[in-house]
Scaffold this motif. Structure first.
Motif, mmCIF file in Angstrom:
data_model
loop_
_atom_site.group_PDB
_atom_site.id
_atom_site.type_symbol
_atom_site.label_atom_id
_atom_site.label_comp_id
_atom_site.label_asym_id
_atom_site.label_seq_id
_atom_site.Cartn_x
_atom_site.Cartn_y
_atom_site.Cartn_z
ATOM 1 N N HIS A 336 85.758 20.394 -69.065
ATOM 2 C CA HIS A 336 87.215 19.122 -69.628
ATOM 3 C C HIS A 336 88.037 18.762 -68.083
ATOM 4 C CE1 HIS A 336 90.411 16.769 -71.326
ATOM 5 N NE2 HIS A 336 91.785 17.335 -70.700
ATOM 6 N N GLY A 960 80.310 14.687 -81.160
ATOM 7 C CA GLY A 960 81.309 14.578 -80.442
ATOM 8 C C GLY A 960 81.042 13.027 -78.597
ATOM 9 N N ARG A 961 79.743 13.633 -77.752
ATOM 10 C CA ARG A 961 80.114 13.378 -76.401
ATOM 11 C C ARG A 961 79.498 12.219 -76.834
ATOM 12 N NH1 ARG A 961 79.739 15.904 -72.307
ATOM 13 N NH2 ARG A 961 80.124 13.942 -71.343
ATOM 14 N N TYR A 965 83.641 11.753 -77.085
ATOM 15 C CA TYR A 965 85.292 12.585 -76.941
ATOM 16 C C TYR A 965 84.373 13.632 -75.984
ATOM 17 C CZ TYR A 965 87.105 10.496 -81.166
ATOM 18 O OH TYR A 965 87.129 9.822 -82.061
ATOM 19 N N THR A 969 87.213 18.644 -77.750
ATOM 20 C CA THR A 969 88.199 17.961 -78.677
ATOM 21 C C THR A 969 87.434 17.290 -80.208
ATOM 22 O OG1 THR A 969 86.917 15.755 -77.469
ATOM 23 C CG2 THR A 969 89.221 16.213 -77.052
ATOM 24 N N GLU A 972 90.452 16.762 -83.194
ATOM 25 C CA GLU A 972 90.611 15.014 -83.112
ATOM 26 C C GLU A 972 89.493 13.889 -82.912
ATOM 27 O OE1 GLU A 972 91.813 12.201 -78.826
ATOM 28 O OE2 GLU A 972 91.635 14.115 -78.988
ATOM 29 N N MET A 973 88.149 14.373 -82.831
ATOM 30 C CA MET A 973 87.280 13.236 -83.668
ATOM 31 C C MET A 973 86.792 13.401 -84.953
ATOM 32 S SD MET A 973 82.967 14.176 -83.443
ATOM 33 C CE MET A 973 82.564 15.590 -83.661
ATOM 34 N N ASP A 976 90.193 11.679 -86.364
ATOM 35 C CA ASP A 976 90.150 10.714 -85.983
ATOM 36 C C ASP A 976 89.505 9.575 -87.469
ATOM 37 O OD1 ASP A 976 91.979 10.388 -84.115
ATOM 38 O OD2 ASP A 976 90.149 9.784 -82.718
#
Length: 1003
Positions: A336, A960-961, A965, A969, A972-973, A976
């Motif tokens: 990150h 996610g990537r 994201y 995270t 968070e994904m 959302d």
């Protein structure tokens, strides 16, 4: 007298001496303040040697005017007599307008530059403390601080000290200033000082003895009791002292400010207490601290206050710093942190950022600190707070290559020198390279670039920034290759343990396997191995930027093993800038794209062609497939060729999708996510249609020659008909035929049945290529009905028996293969069914709602989370599509724009027609696009279709990537996704299950 049309000799001499405004300079030289020296060639030469002769002359005149007559005579006499003073004073005046202002206010301070003893050349902390000893209030502290700064700047611009020594002196001056500020605060509140012990810990560049001219001074405060005071009372007293110290340094007075004191690196940041006890600090670091906080603590140094308490703090936190690399979340935190965050830099500033921009100072500092954290746990020689010292230690220990360290060190020194001179001009905190010609000229000349200062400065800056960009990644990975290749004798190398530690820190879950792959790729003296050693440092960094670096490296080895002997493969990766990064992204993004590539590795050539990632037109695909089928000598060979084209084009589509979603160093990620989904849908649909067309041609030719006894057409329905296929979608179809003249209807039906069976067989033959499944369950009567009907049979069925759901299924019917005329007539037949005149009646609407409600309760897989199921879950694909389709069946008879098979087009048409509000349409569109992208991501990552998010950690991170994201995270994904689909479901409840928008539209 000056001859008309010609310049005076003074004017020309001033111009040759570097003045940009000779007329103004001549007027200043003629001023009364410089009357005694105006014709002295020594002065003119000395002014011409400064960074900005015009600025230096203006500053000198102001200083001379500020002196009284005796003082001015001493100043000018000393200036001409003493070269050290002349070089120092004029050098400062030509580089710093702010220090010229200070001298104009405090003209006696020029005497601080007069002495030229050996001890004066390299003052230490004690010397600065002595200089500040008489400052008993904030105003006098500022004056004394500027006087000390004047001497540092003089040594800097004259080259007496280098950039590292300048930064160290600035840090020593800051330390002395903090001590003086604490002394003033203590004198103002002796009762508080008696109740507590307070230690000031320098962090950041001050802690690292590498401070800028103007920078926030980062600190942490540690408090304790004194003289038996209560702990809470002691901490309150220490907090008051610390707050006063910060104000003394930060507040603006008649003499300006010194610099802000920033305590936000303390535990809990600005939300935490300003002062904590040592035990409170340790409790926080042991339980709550994040990796970046330990990285910051690399620089921690006790600088003021109670020396014993400061030493205890440093001693206590040091073991925690060097254990940070063993933390469970270290890899995710590092990934990150390594991902550059330039979003917060205004677009206009990115190319001018010395610190945070590409190839900037932060790249060097982060790389060095990360390597310290990884290897410093077992090597105490790396325990340095200063960037350049740490870089030297890393090179000496074999953790980075010596040549790389030397180049990076040179680049860092140049960039820091630029930063120093930019800030010195007005003593303002900035990391932006100026844009004005005069500012760039002064900056270039201050760095010794005198021939063409602006052009030379830009070339040197870009060259050093390029070195940093190139070596930033190489610094991590080149020593790994040296460790396994073992080519250069006498070079200190990473041990296997150290190499494994580094790979683990960079996200590789199986470092032993990774080292074996590196050894296989890079060992030896062949040209192939040499090129791999050039490529791999950068490739490894791109792999590490993914959710599964191990898979990326393994797949790269497989592709390299398959293509390594071909002359073009490594040359493509080496010479085509985008090809290597594109390949790295594709190989590490999941299973589907690498599997497709490994079945035909030559498709890697697509990644280096600027047009290679653009989807091919439907006509071109159809022509290529039919040509391949025509060349084959059997149906099996024909469809094998067609499926080979499909495999290559699926790879093209998947690669373009991955690269568009991830972005590259030169091309940011696609921001129009709907366009990405549409592009994939069109490409996969066109490819599927061409493949089915090729299979149909092969099946017919193998049994009947060129002509089937019956006209035959394939109608795409569902997502196939909507041009919305994903990577894992089946092809939903209807089959229709019409006997040719003179052909018995039963014979024609048998031929149609046979050709369908043969097509299915051919498309599912076991080969290295992915099978194509044909699903005809949306036909009349579903699985109970005949697989194929004549056009007349369809007409009779729809006239008499058709159910509402069948009409709904026909909304996305479109011919995809076979007889085009028959396909058109089928569409003419079904148009009145899917777009009924006057719209659906109330009974039909209720039937659709009941069917949808039953599907929601019965078809959702057992145990599936309804908030995360992309197809049948809340606000997912089914919700949006059924809502749009109901609008079509109600209103398409009167709104031609709704007569489309594509969901997003129909939704946009409904909004344009006023059938749905703009906000509601955007909510539904966003949810539909997101759910479609999740389904595509799951297929790309896992290599098999799925309607829910993966449960395996790395697969979920890879999804996610793909969705944009960052590492760590995924929570968070998911939040959302739930939020977006929850909003969509609210719109569906209103529009589909009872909103006024579904009422019959008045005519």
């Amino acid at each position: 007298m000056t001859v008309p049309g010609r310049r005076s000799s003074t004017f020309m001499r001033l111009l040759r001496s570097g003045f940009t405004d000779p007329s103004a300079a001549a007027a200043l030289l003629d001023s009364d303040a410089l009357a005694a020296v105006r014709n002295d060639p020594v002065l003119l030469d000395a002014l011409g040697a400064t960074a900005d002769p015009d600025l230096a002359l203006r500053g000198l005149v102001r200083l001379a005017e500020a002196e009284d007559e005796p003082g001015r005579r001493v100043l000018l006499d000393t200036l001409l007599r003493s070269k050290p003073l002349r070089d120092r004073l004029l050098g400062v005046l030509g580089a710093s307008e702010a220090l010229a202002d200070h001298l104009a206010r405090h003209c006696a301070d020029w005497h601080a530059l007069e002495t030229y003893e050996p001890a004066d050349l390299h003052p230490g902390l004690a010397d600065f403390e002595q200089c500040l000893a008489d400052a008993h209030d904030p105003v006098r502290l500022r004056v004394a601080y500027r006087r000390c700064l004047l001497s540092i700047a003089a040594r800097d611009v004259c080259g007496t000290i280098d950039v590292a020594e300048t930064a160290a002196e600035l840090a020593d001056l800051a330390t002395a200033t903090l001590r003086a500020a604490l002394r003033i605060a203590t004198a103002a509140a002796p009762e508080d000082a008696a109740r507590c012990r307070l230690a000031v810990i320098a962090m950041g560049k001050c802690g690292g003895n590498e401070l800028n001219y103007v920078s926030d001074v980062d600190v942490i405060f540690v408090g304790d009791t004194a003289n038996g005071a209560d702990e809470s009372a002691a901490l309150r007293a220490a907090t008051r002292l610390a707050s006063h110290l910060m104000r003394i340094c930060s507040e603006t007075t008649v003499e300006g400010t010194i610099w802000p004191v920033d305590a936000n690196l303390r535990p809990e940041g600005r939300n935490g207490p300003l002062v904590r006890t040592l035990s409170s600090h340790l409790a926080y670091y042991q339980r709550w601290a994040k990796t970046w906080e330990f990285q910051a603590l690399l620089k921690a140094r006790a600088v003021a206050g109670d020396p014993d308490l400061g030493a205890q703090y440093v001693e206590a936190i040091t073991p925690l710093v060097w254990q940070a690399a063993e933390r469970e979340n270290f890899v995710a935190d590092v990934q990150h942190m390594r991902r550059r965050v330039v979003d917060n830099i205004p677009a206009a500033h990115v190319d001018r950022e010395l610190k945070l921009g590409p190839g900037g100072l932060r790249d060097v500092e982060f790389a060095v600190q990360l390597l310290q954290l990884v290897h410093g746990r077992s090597d105490t020689t790396l325990h340095s707070r200063t960037t350049l010292d740490a870089l030297h230690a890393l090179a000496a220990g074999g953790y980075v290559g010596r040549a790389d360290a030397a180049q990076l060190g040179d680049a860092y020194r140049f960039l820091r020198a630029m930063e120093h001179r930019i800030q010195l001009y007005r003593l303002r905190r900035t990391h932006l390279v100026p844009e004005g010609e005069a500012d760039l000229r002064r900056l270039g000349r201050s760095l010794g670039l005198r021939t063409e200062p602006v052009a030379e400065l830009n070339r040197a800056w870009r060259r050093h920034a390029s070195v940093v960009r190139r070596l930033h990644e190489k610094l991590f990975y080149r020593p790994l290759l040296d460790a396994v290749a073992q080519l250069a004798p006498g070079e200190t190398r990473l041990s296997p343990r150290a190499a494994g530690q580094r790979l683990e820190a960079l996200g590789y879950a199986d470092p032993a396997a990774a080292l074996r792959h590196l050894e296989a790729l890079a060992s030896g003296v062949t040209r192939k191995a040499a090129i791999q050693r050039t490529l791999l440092p950068v490739m490894l960094g791109w792999f590490a930027d993914s959710a599964d670096p191990d898979a990326g490296l393994l797949n790269f080895r497989k592709v390299s093993d398959a293509l390594g002997k071909t002359p073009w493969y490594l040359r493509l990766l080496r010479d085509e800038g985008a090809a290597a990064e594109n390949l790295a992204r594709v190989l590490s993004a999941g299973r589907l794209a690498p599997d497709l590539l490994l079945r035909a590795p030559e498709a890697v050539a697509l990644l280096g062609d600027p047009e290679g990632l653009h989807p091919r037109a439907a006509d071109a695909l159809e022509q290529e497939v039919l040509a391949a089928v025509g060349r084959a000598d059997s149906a099996e060979a024909a469809v094998t060729s067609a499926r080979g084209v499909r495999r290559r084009e699926l790879f093209r589509t998947a690669a373009a999708d991955i690269i568009g979603s991830y972005g590259t160093e030169d091309s940011p990620a696609e921001t129009d996510l709907g366009a990405l989904v549409d592009r994939v849908g069109r490409a996969v649909t066109d490819l599927t249609a061409a493949t089915i067309g090729g299979a149909l041609r092969a099946a017919v030719r193998d049994q009947w020659g060129d002509t089937l006894p019956t006209r035959f057409a394939v109608i795409g329905v569902g997502r196939f008909g909507g041009h919305e296929l994903g990577y894992g979608s089946d092809a939903d179809v209807l089959f229709v035929h019409e006997p040719r003249e003179g052909v018995d209807e039963q014979e024609a039906a048998k031929a149609a049945q046979a050709v369908i069976a043969e097509m299915r067989r051919l498309l599912q033959l076991p080969t290295a290529d992915p099978p194509l499944l044909i699903d005809a369950d949306l036909r009349p009567e579903g699985r109970s009905g005949p697989l194929v009907r004549t056009l007349a049979s369809y007409a009779a069925y729809y006239r008499r028996w058709s159910l509402t759901w069948e009409s709904q299924a026909l909304l996305r019917a479109v011919p995809v293969a076979g007889d085009p005329d028959l396909g058109r007539r089928f569409i003419d037949l079904v148009d009145p069914l899917r777009y009924p005149a006057e719209g659906l009646g109330d009974d039909a609407v209720r039937e659709i709602r009941r069917l949808k409600a039953r599907m929601e309760s019965e078809r959702l897989p057992r145990g599936a989370d309804p908030t995360l199921h992309t197809k049948l879950g809340r606000g997912g694909l089914s919700d949006v599509e059924w809502t749009v389709q109901l609008l079509q069946m109600r209103h398409a008879w009167a709104e031609p724009g709704l007569r489309t098979t594509r969901t997003r087009e129909a939704l946009a048409a409904a909004r344009a027609a006023g059938l749905i509000g703009t906000e509601e349409a955007q909510i539904l569109d966003e949810a539909w696009v997101l759910a479609s992208r999740v389904r595509n991501a799951v297929m790309l990552v896992r290599g098999r279709a799925g309607d829910t998010f993966p449960t395996q950690t790395r697969e979920l991170a890879a999804v996610g990537r793909y969705l944009g994201y960052a590492e760590g995270t995924v929570g968070e994904m998911l939040d959302d996704y739930r939020r977006i689909t929850r909003r969509a479901r609210a719109v569906v409840d209103d529009l589909f299950y009872g909103g006024s928008a579904l009422a019959p539209r008045p005519v």
